[in-house]
Write a protein that holds these residues in place. Structure first.
Motif, PDB file in Angstrom:
ATOM      1  N   SER A   1      -9.699  12.888   5.513  1.00  0.00           N
ATOM      2  CA  SER A   1     -10.386  11.930   4.645  1.00  0.00           C
ATOM      3  C   SER A   1      -9.609  11.681   3.354  1.00  0.00           C
ATOM      4  N   ALA A   2      -8.945  12.721   2.837  1.00  0.00           N
ATOM      5  CA  ALA A   2      -8.152  12.544   1.616  1.00  0.00           C
ATOM      6  C   ALA A   2      -7.076  11.490   1.838  1.00  0.00           C
ATOM      7  N   PHE A   3      -6.357  11.592   2.967  1.00  0.00           N
ATOM      8  CA  PHE A   3      -5.334  10.611   3.323  1.00  0.00           C
ATOM      9  C   PHE A   3      -5.943   9.216   3.414  1.00  0.00           C
ATOM     10  N   ALA A   4      -7.084   9.103   4.124  1.00  0.00           N
ATOM     11  CA  ALA A   4      -7.705   7.806   4.361  1.00  0.00           C
ATOM     12  C   ALA A   4      -8.091   7.123   3.050  1.00  0.00           C
ATOM     13  N   ILE A   5      -8.647   7.889   2.104  1.00  0.00           N
ATOM     14  CA  ILE A   5      -9.067   7.315   0.821  1.00  0.00           C
ATOM     15  C   ILE A   5      -7.852   6.861   0.017  1.00  0.00           C
ATOM     16  N   ILE A   6      -6.821   7.703  -0.026  1.00  0.00           N
ATOM     17  CA  ILE A   6      -5.606   7.356  -0.778  1.00  0.00           C
ATOM     18  C   ILE A   6      -4.961   6.100  -0.195  1.00  0.00           C
ATOM     19  N   MET A   7      -4.880   6.019   1.131  1.00  0.00           N
ATOM     20  CA  MET A   7      -4.276   4.845   1.766  1.00  0.00           C
ATOM     21  C   MET A   7      -5.127   3.603   1.543  1.00  0.00           C
ATOM     22  N   GLY A   8      -6.453   3.773   1.509  1.00  0.00           N
ATOM     23  CA  GLY A   8      -7.329   2.638   1.224  1.00  0.00           C
ATOM     24  C   GLY A   8      -7.089   2.068  -0.167  1.00  0.00           C
ATOM     25  N   LEU A   9      -6.892   2.944  -1.160  1.00  0.00           N
ATOM     26  CA  LEU A   9      -6.617   2.496  -2.533  1.00  0.00           C
ATOM     27  C   LEU A   9      -5.204   1.926  -2.672  1.00  0.00           C
ATOM     28  N   ASN A  10      -4.313   2.282  -1.756  1.00  0.00           N
ATOM     29  CA  ASN A  10      -2.922   1.823  -1.823  1.00  0.00           C
ATOM     30  C   ASN A  10      -2.663   0.538  -1.046  1.00  0.00           C
ATOM     31  N   THR A  11      -3.685   0.002  -0.358  1.00  0.00           N
ATOM     32  CA  THR A  11      -3.480  -1.237   0.390  1.00  0.00           C
ATOM     33  C   THR A  11      -3.212  -2.387  -0.571  1.00  0.00           C
ATOM     34  N   ALA A  12      -2.536  -3.414  -0.071  1.00  0.00           N
ATOM     35  CA  ALA A  12      -2.096  -4.520  -0.926  1.00  0.00           C
ATOM     36  C   ALA A  12      -3.260  -5.215  -1.623  1.00  0.00           C
ATOM     37  N   ALA A  13      -4.382  -5.402  -0.907  1.00  0.00           N
ATOM     38  CA  ALA A  13      -5.519  -6.138  -1.478  1.00  0.00           C
ATOM     39  C   ALA A  13      -6.143  -5.399  -2.661  1.00  0.00           C
ATOM     40  N   VAL A  14      -6.035  -4.068  -2.691  1.00  0.00           N
ATOM     41  CA  VAL A  14      -6.601  -3.267  -3.785  1.00  0.00           C
ATOM     42  C   VAL A  14      -5.550  -2.982  -4.857  1.00  0.00           C
ATOM     43  N   SER A  15      -4.349  -2.628  -4.439  1.00  0.00           N
ATOM     44  CA  SER A  15      -3.313  -2.246  -5.416  1.00  0.00           C
ATOM     45  C   SER A  15      -2.880  -3.410  -6.302  1.00  0.00           C
ATOM     46  N   ARG A  16      -3.116  -4.669  -5.868  1.00  0.00           N
ATOM     47  CA  ARG A  16      -2.722  -5.826  -6.671  1.00  0.00           C
ATOM     48  C   ARG A  16      -3.724  -6.119  -7.801  1.00  0.00           C
ATOM     49  N   LEU A  17      -4.833  -5.423  -7.864  1.00  0.00           N
ATOM     50  CA  LEU A  17      -5.854  -5.662  -8.888  1.00  0.00           C
ATOM     51  C   LEU A  17      -5.410  -5.029 -10.209  1.00  0.00           C
ATOM     52  N   ASN A  18      -4.471  -5.685 -10.877  1.00  0.00           N
ATOM     53  CA  ASN A  18      -3.836  -5.111 -12.075  1.00  0.00           C
ATOM     54  C   ASN A  18      -4.823  -4.862 -13.208  1.00  0.00           C
ATOM     55  N   GLN A  19      -5.749  -5.799 -13.426  1.00  0.00           N
ATOM     56  CA  GLN A  19      -6.715  -5.623 -14.521  1.00  0.00           C
ATOM     57  C   GLN A  19      -7.585  -4.385 -14.289  1.00  0.00           C
ATOM     58  N   THR A  20      -7.950  -4.183 -13.040  1.00  0.00           N
ATOM     59  CA  THR A  20      -8.795  -3.026 -12.711  1.00  0.00           C
ATOM     60  C   THR A  20      -8.036  -1.726 -12.928  1.00  0.00           C
TER      61      THR A  20
ATOM     62  N   TRP B   1     -13.411   1.283   4.557  1.00  0.00           N
ATOM     63  CA  TRP B   1     -14.591   1.378   3.695  1.00  0.00           C
ATOM     64  C   TRP B   1     -14.204   1.407   2.224  1.00  0.00           C
ATOM     65  N   VAL B   2     -13.174   2.171   1.880  1.00  0.00           N
ATOM     66  CA  VAL B   2     -12.707   2.251   0.492  1.00  0.00           C
ATOM     67  C   VAL B   2     -12.285   0.865   0.005  1.00  0.00           C
ATOM     68  N   MET B   3     -11.494   0.165   0.823  1.00  0.00           N
ATOM     69  CA  MET B   3     -11.077  -1.192   0.463  1.00  0.00           C
ATOM     70  C   MET B   3     -12.283  -2.103   0.282  1.00  0.00           C
ATOM     71  N   SER B   4     -13.218  -2.046   1.231  1.00  0.00           N
ATOM     72  CA  SER B   4     -14.370  -2.946   1.214  1.00  0.00           C
ATOM     73  C   SER B   4     -15.245  -2.712  -0.007  1.00  0.00           C
ATOM     74  N   GLU B   5     -15.510  -1.437  -0.327  1.00  0.00           N
ATOM     75  CA  GLU B   5     -16.367  -1.123  -1.477  1.00  0.00           C
ATOM     76  C   GLU B   5     -15.767  -1.662  -2.775  1.00  0.00           C
ATOM     77  N   VAL B   6     -14.465  -1.490  -2.949  1.00  0.00           N
ATOM     78  CA  VAL B   6     -13.808  -1.954  -4.179  1.00  0.00           C
ATOM     79  C   VAL B   6     -13.837  -3.476  -4.256  1.00  0.00           C
ATOM     80  N   LEU B   7     -13.519  -4.148  -3.143  1.00  0.00           N
ATOM     81  CA  LEU B   7     -13.401  -5.605  -3.155  1.00  0.00           C
ATOM     82  C   LEU B   7     -14.745  -6.322  -3.129  1.00  0.00           C
ATOM     83  N   MET B   8     -15.819  -5.624  -2.737  1.00  0.00           N
ATOM     84  CA  MET B   8     -17.151  -6.238  -2.787  1.00  0.00           C
ATOM     85  C   MET B   8     -17.836  -6.023  -4.131  1.00  0.00           C
ATOM     86  N   CYS B   9     -17.153  -5.349  -5.054  1.00  0.00           N
ATOM     87  CA  CYS B   9     -17.712  -5.083  -6.383  1.00  0.00           C
ATOM     88  C   CYS B   9     -17.232  -6.172  -7.346  1.00  0.00           C
ATOM     89  N   VAL B  10     -18.127  -7.062  -7.731  1.00  0.00           N
ATOM     90  CA  VAL B  10     -17.759  -8.223  -8.552  1.00  0.00           C
ATOM     91  C   VAL B  10     -17.497  -7.833 -10.002  1.00  0.00           C
TER      92      VAL B  10
END
Length: 408
Positions: free
Chosen positions: A262-281, A226-235
């Motif tokens: 839940s703390a672990f799950a959120i941190i791991m979601g933000l650390n996934t490759a698809a989210v962590s590569r968003l350098n500008q963000t 969910w964390v990954m999806s919310e970030v990546l669906m935000c244009v």
């Protein structure tokens, strides 16, 4: 007093000197959380723990068949689904109402279909139960238009995503964290110690012996997705930065509420490759949030057998929710690293080690969350936590990531 406590918590990460005052607040709130405020099952906790494991297990199974909580996954597009935390007696019209509210679609324009392994679709009637008598879904659930086409196009369609509202930005972070903690606690407290043994040693799916544990593990995975999806669906870049800040604060609040699952799950979601590569963000994220995130990452550090997590968790008083995958990993390591029999004699040392690890569940469940974990219970907060829109296709996630920030 509760409102003031929440305000202090909100400012804690910017003003660390408030920590001493916060501890005094927690003491005052615990005093107000008297025995009379506790539910009846808490008052009989000591007697309950004196029952044999067999009696405990029988009580658990009989109650589950009537009130079991489930996580229902209903697909709303070819590459995403809505995860709905609900009850096992859910009917088709109830699920369509939830889908309509969450996805801004008219309930009367949709039907709920079950897709078989051959691809055939069978439309459920409004009064049909979504779950069978064995409490398993009747097949892959799809919310679709009346002509049986998907209600959403593929999520790689940026035009559709640009219309999508980011509702989470309008909700208080402490309230979201509190709702996550209360939901996780309702799942965690229903787990029996034997479920960990069944899950690790027997690995027999579909027997019902690990029902509650399986739901909590599913929930942990879905919060990460969910964390990954919310970030990546935000244009919008600015809104995406706001979302990062939001999730970092929610993870910090979950840790403060002793909900490391839940703390672990959120941190791991933000650390996934698809989210962590968003350098500008990440570059636009303020320094204090990056620092806070770095501190939170320490508890997920696997070095020295997750030493940082284990020490932090040991310092926490119950009630607390452990990171369940790591607990199962510990039991698996003990089971596979030690023989059950030596020269036809039972290896009781191995069994004692497993028992000590499993007993942690009883310790974590030995109290109820008090007034220090309380948030505003509104329809928006419940919807944001109980109904999660999740992309379950890795290719879609990376396509969205590269559309948001193409490679240089």
């Amino acid at each position: 007093m509760k409102t003031l406590y929440r305000c202090v918590l909100e400012d804690l990460y910017e003003f660390p000197t408030l920590e001493r005052d916060l501890k005094e607040f927690q003491k005052l709130l615990r005093r107000r959380h008297t025995v009379d405020d506790c539910p009846p099952n808490q008052k009989s906790k000591q007697m309950y723990q004196q029952l044999s494991l067999k009696e405990n297990c029988l009580q658990l199974r009989s109650s589950q068949s009537e009130t079991r909580e489930v996580i229902c996954c209903v697909y709303v597009s070819a590459d995403s689904f809505l995860s709905v935390h609900t009850h096992a007696s859910l009917e088709a019209h109830e699920l369509l109402r939830i889908v309509g509210l969450k996805m801004d679609k008219a309930e009367e324009d949709m039907v709920l279909a079950v897709v078989s392994h051959t691809g055939e679709r069978r439309v459920l009637q409004p009064s049909d139960c979504v779950y069978s008598e064995s409490l398993t879904p009747q097949g892959k659930l799809v919310a679709c238009r009346r002509d049986l086409t998907e209600i959403l196009p593929p999520l790689t369609d940026s035009a559709e995503l640009s219309k999508r509202p980011v509702r989470l930005l309008g909700i208080n972070t402490w309230d979201v964290a509190a709702a996550l903690t209360h939901l996780d606690w309702s799942l965690f407290k229903s787990i029996h110690e034997q479920e960990l043994v069944y899950y690790t040693l027997s690995r027999a799916p579909g027997t019902g012996h690990t029902a509650a544990l399986s739901v909590l593990l599913q929930r942990c995975n879905e919060v990460q997705q969910w964390v990954m999806s919310e970030v990546l669906m935000c244009v919008s870049l600015n809104k995406r930065v706001q979302l990062l800040k939001k999730f970092i604060k929610i993870a910090a609040h979950c840790k403060a509420q002793r909900n490391l699952n839940s703390a672990f799950a959120i941190i791991m979601g933000l650390n996934t490759a698809a989210v962590s590569r968003l350098n500008q963000t990440w570059e636009k994220c303020p320094g204090k949030f990056k620092k806070l995130f770095s501190e939170l990452e320490l508890i997920t550090d696997p070095s020295l057998n997750h030493k940082a997590y284990r020490e932090a968790f040991k310092r926490m008083k119950p009630p607390k929710i452990p990171f369940m995958p790591l607990l199962l990993k510990d039991i698996t390591f003990i089971h596979e690293g030690n023989k059950t029999f030596h020269d036809n004699l039972v290896n009781f040392e191995k069994l004692h080690m497993i028992a000590d690890t499993v007993r942690m569940i009883r310790h974590c469940q030995s109290d109820q969350p008090g007034n220090e974990v309380i948030g505003v219970d509104s329809a928006d907060v419940r919807s944001s936590v109980h109904y999660l829109h999740i992309i379950d296709n890795q290719q879609t996630l990376f396509e969205l990531s590269h559309k948001l920030e193409p490679r240089a």
